[in-house]
Scaffold this active site. Structure first.
Site, PDB file in Angstrom:
ATOM      1  N   ASN A 100      47.522  19.072  36.564  1.00  0.00           N
ATOM      2  CA  ASN A 100      48.041  18.083  35.663  1.00  0.00           C
ATOM      3  C   ASN A 100      47.198  16.733  35.757  1.00  0.00           C
ATOM      4  OD1 ASN A 100      49.585  16.283  33.968  1.00  0.00           O
ATOM      5  ND2 ASN A 100      51.378  16.711  35.146  1.00  0.00           N
ATOM      6  N   CYS A 146      48.181  11.927  35.019  1.00  0.00           N
ATOM      7  CA  CYS A 146      48.744  10.919  35.644  1.00  0.00           C
ATOM      8  C   CYS A 146      47.660   9.845  35.581  1.00  0.00           C
ATOM      9  CB  CYS A 146      48.906  11.135  37.222  1.00  0.00           C
ATOM     10  SG  CYS A 146      50.069  12.414  37.341  1.00  0.00           S
ATOM     11  N   ASN A 199      49.416  19.226  27.047  1.00  0.00           N
ATOM     12  CA  ASN A 199      50.443  18.373  27.608  1.00  0.00           C
ATOM     13  C   ASN A 199      51.205  17.540  26.527  1.00  0.00           C
ATOM     14  OD1 ASN A 199      52.340  17.211  29.698  1.00  0.00           O
ATOM     15  ND2 ASN A 199      50.899  17.331  31.241  1.00  0.00           N
ATOM     16  N   THR A 200      52.309  16.852  26.828  1.00  0.00           N
ATOM     17  CA  THR A 200      52.918  16.136  25.923  1.00  0.00           C
ATOM     18  C   THR A 200      52.313  14.921  25.217  1.00  0.00           C
ATOM     19  OG1 THR A 200      54.179  14.988  27.626  1.00  0.00           O
ATOM     20  CG2 THR A 200      55.206  16.718  26.791  1.00  0.00           C
ATOM     21  N   THR A 213      59.441  23.761  25.818  1.00  0.00           N
ATOM     22  CA  THR A 213      60.806  23.231  25.228  1.00  0.00           C
ATOM     23  C   THR A 213      61.805  24.336  24.741  1.00  0.00           C
ATOM     24  OG1 THR A 213      59.696  21.422  24.639  1.00  0.00           O
ATOM     25  CG2 THR A 213      61.739  21.632  23.457  1.00  0.00           C
TER      26      THR A 213
HETATM   27  C1  LIG Z   1      61.429  18.394  30.762  1.00  0.00           C
HETATM   28  C2  LIG Z   1      60.080  18.469  30.665  1.00  0.00           C
HETATM   29  C3  LIG Z   1      59.249  18.488  32.035  1.00  0.00           C
HETATM   30  C4  LIG Z   1      57.772  18.610  32.103  1.00  0.00           C
HETATM   31  N1  LIG Z   1      57.209  18.326  33.125  1.00  0.00           N
HETATM   32  C5  LIG Z   1      55.697  18.558  33.378  1.00  0.00           C
HETATM   33  C6  LIG Z   1      55.032  18.697  34.635  1.00  0.00           C
HETATM   34  O1  LIG Z   1      55.754  18.413  35.759  1.00  0.00           O
HETATM   35  N2  LIG Z   1      53.918  19.086  34.627  1.00  0.00           N
HETATM   36  C7  LIG Z   1      53.225  19.289  33.654  1.00  0.00           C
HETATM   37  O2  LIG Z   1      52.000  19.462  33.489  1.00  0.00           O
HETATM   38  N3  LIG Z   1      53.835  19.403  32.378  1.00  0.00           N
HETATM   39  C8  LIG Z   1      55.045  19.089  32.347  1.00  0.00           C
HETATM   40  N4  LIG Z   1      55.567  19.286  30.918  1.00  0.00           N
HETATM   41  C9  LIG Z   1      54.824  19.488  30.003  1.00  0.00           C
HETATM   42  C10 LIG Z   1      54.958  21.042  29.465  1.00  0.00           C
HETATM   43  O3  LIG Z   1      54.690  21.859  30.412  1.00  0.00           O
HETATM   44  C11 LIG Z   1      54.271  21.343  28.071  1.00  0.00           C
HETATM   45  O4  LIG Z   1      53.061  21.072  28.304  1.00  0.00           O
HETATM   46  C12 LIG Z   1      54.652  20.490  26.987  1.00  0.00           C
HETATM   47  O5  LIG Z   1      56.220  20.128  26.799  1.00  0.00           O
HETATM   48  C13 LIG Z   1      54.297  21.121  25.725  1.00  0.00           C
HETATM   49  O6  LIG Z   1      55.013  22.345  25.421  1.00  0.00           O
HETATM   50  P1  LIG Z   1      56.234  22.773  24.659  1.00  0.00           P
HETATM   51  O7  LIG Z   1      56.062  22.032  23.204  1.00  0.00           O
HETATM   52  O8  LIG Z   1      56.503  24.244  24.615  1.00  0.00           O
HETATM   53  O9  LIG Z   1      57.434  22.067  25.429  1.00  0.00           O
HETATM   54  C14 LIG Z   1      57.154  19.094  30.855  1.00  0.00           C
HETATM   55  C15 LIG Z   1      57.839  19.164  29.752  1.00  0.00           C
HETATM   56  C16 LIG Z   1      59.107  18.953  29.548  1.00  0.00           C
HETATM   57  C17 LIG Z   1      59.947  18.962  28.234  1.00  0.00           C
END
Ligand SMILES: Cc1cc2nc3c(=O)[nH]c(=O)nc-3n(C[C@H](O)[C@H](O)[C@H](O)COP(=O)(O)O)c2cc1C
Length: 305
Positions: free
Chosen positions: A127, A130, A192-193, A266
């Protein structure tokens, strides 16, 4: 008709293209009660850090139009507790074990990769979202030089497949993906987000205690698809697509755009059985089109000239 859902991505052969995205599936334990996890391609662990973390103060999730914001802040038990208590469970699910690690310096990533290299895991997902604690607030994954340094350093200490999970909060995703491939990553994970914010105008306060958070869900699918398609033109290593996937059609959109496998995030929070329905629907959709192998769809999108 027999439909073959198996794929290979970033040095990992999987029975299905569906991986569960980091942070939305824990270590699989809670989900094990709902269905047989061996139908999945793999599970990406919650993001791990060198030391345990409690995460950010609440509220740390907020619903938005077609998505959600989260500022969980990498709550996790730390790499050592993971190896002792969670990895044995993940190993016996019957699907692949991808370990997601998050560092605040090159040394953090190297220390965790060294611990993982002799363990029975299938890939390390970096990831890269950070901030570097030494250089200030700059995200490691938004600076091609820092990204290169981290991946090269991890490559030097492990033979495990390395998946570089990139942040979309950059000017050029292709530049980052090319840097990741050149540094020795076996796959890029996109995306990622997206950094976002929700406010309450009456209280004049942001809804999240952290002020900002990461946007996920269907709202980000067009951005993720664009990035997958763009990067597919630029790099030769496999792409794992993630962002807003809710249904089987979404999976196929990502694969056609260039993804060899996908992650579901999600959607797991909306329905814990999302992946069961998507797996079933994938077989139906492919069967109707007389497509027997899902892997043949990757990168078949024909862009308009
Ligand atoms: C509640 C939550 C926690 C997340 N924690 C992490 C994390 O610890 N490490 C990471 O690389 N991505 C994390 N993500 C990102 C997701 O793995 C993913 O890349 C992102 O949500 C986009 O995909 P989606 O639209 O299907 O959720 C997190 C997302 C959510 C919603």
């Amino acid at each position: 008709m027999k439909i073959d859902l198996s794929v290979e991505a970033g040095g990992v052969r999987m029975a299905s293209p569906l991986l569960m995205a980091s942070g939305t599936f824990g270590f699989g334990r809670e989900m094990d009660a709902f269905y047989d996890l061996s139908i999945l391609g793999g599970i990406c662990s919650k993001g791990l850090t060198v030391a345990p973390r409690l995460g950010n103060d609440p509220p740390r999730a907020a619903e938005t139009a077609s998505g959600m914001l989260n500022s969980v802040g990498l709550q996790n038990p730390g790499i050592d507790a993971f190896l002792e208590h969670e990895l044995p469970f993940m190993r016996q699910t019957g699907c692949k074990t991808i370990v997601n690690i998050a560092g605040y310096s090159v040394e953090d990533y190297v220390a965790m990769a060294e611990k993982l290299t002799d363990e029975a895991i299938d890939a390390i997902e970096l990831n890269l979202s950070c901030p570097n604690v030494r250089t200030g607030c700059m995200l490691i994954g938004s600076d091609p030089l820092q990204l290169t340094e981290v991946i090269q350093a991890v490559r030097a200490v492990t033979d495990k497949p390395i998946w570089a999970k990139l942040t979309p909060n950059v000017t050029s995703i292709s530049q980052m993906a090319v840097a990741a491939a050149d540094a020795g990553a076996d796959a890029v994970v996109l995306i990622n987000t997206l950094m976002g914010m929700a406010v309450d105008w009456k209280t004049r306060r942001p809804i999240l205690k952290n002020n900002t958070g990461g946007l996920s869900g269907p709202a980000i699918k067009p951005v993720a698809l664009r990035m997958v398609s763009e990067v597919y033109q630029q790099v030769d290593i496999p792409i794992i697509g993630v962002g807003g996937i809710l249904c089987a059609e979404d999976v196929l959109d990502f694969m056609v755009a260039g993804a060899s496998a996908v992650q579901i995030g999600t959607a797991n929070l909306i329905s814990p059985c999302a992946a069961v329905k998507i797996t079933h629907d994938l077989r139906q959709l492919l069967g109707k089109e007389n497509l027997t192998r899902i892997s043949t769809l990757t990168g078949t999108l024909q862009l308009w000239s």
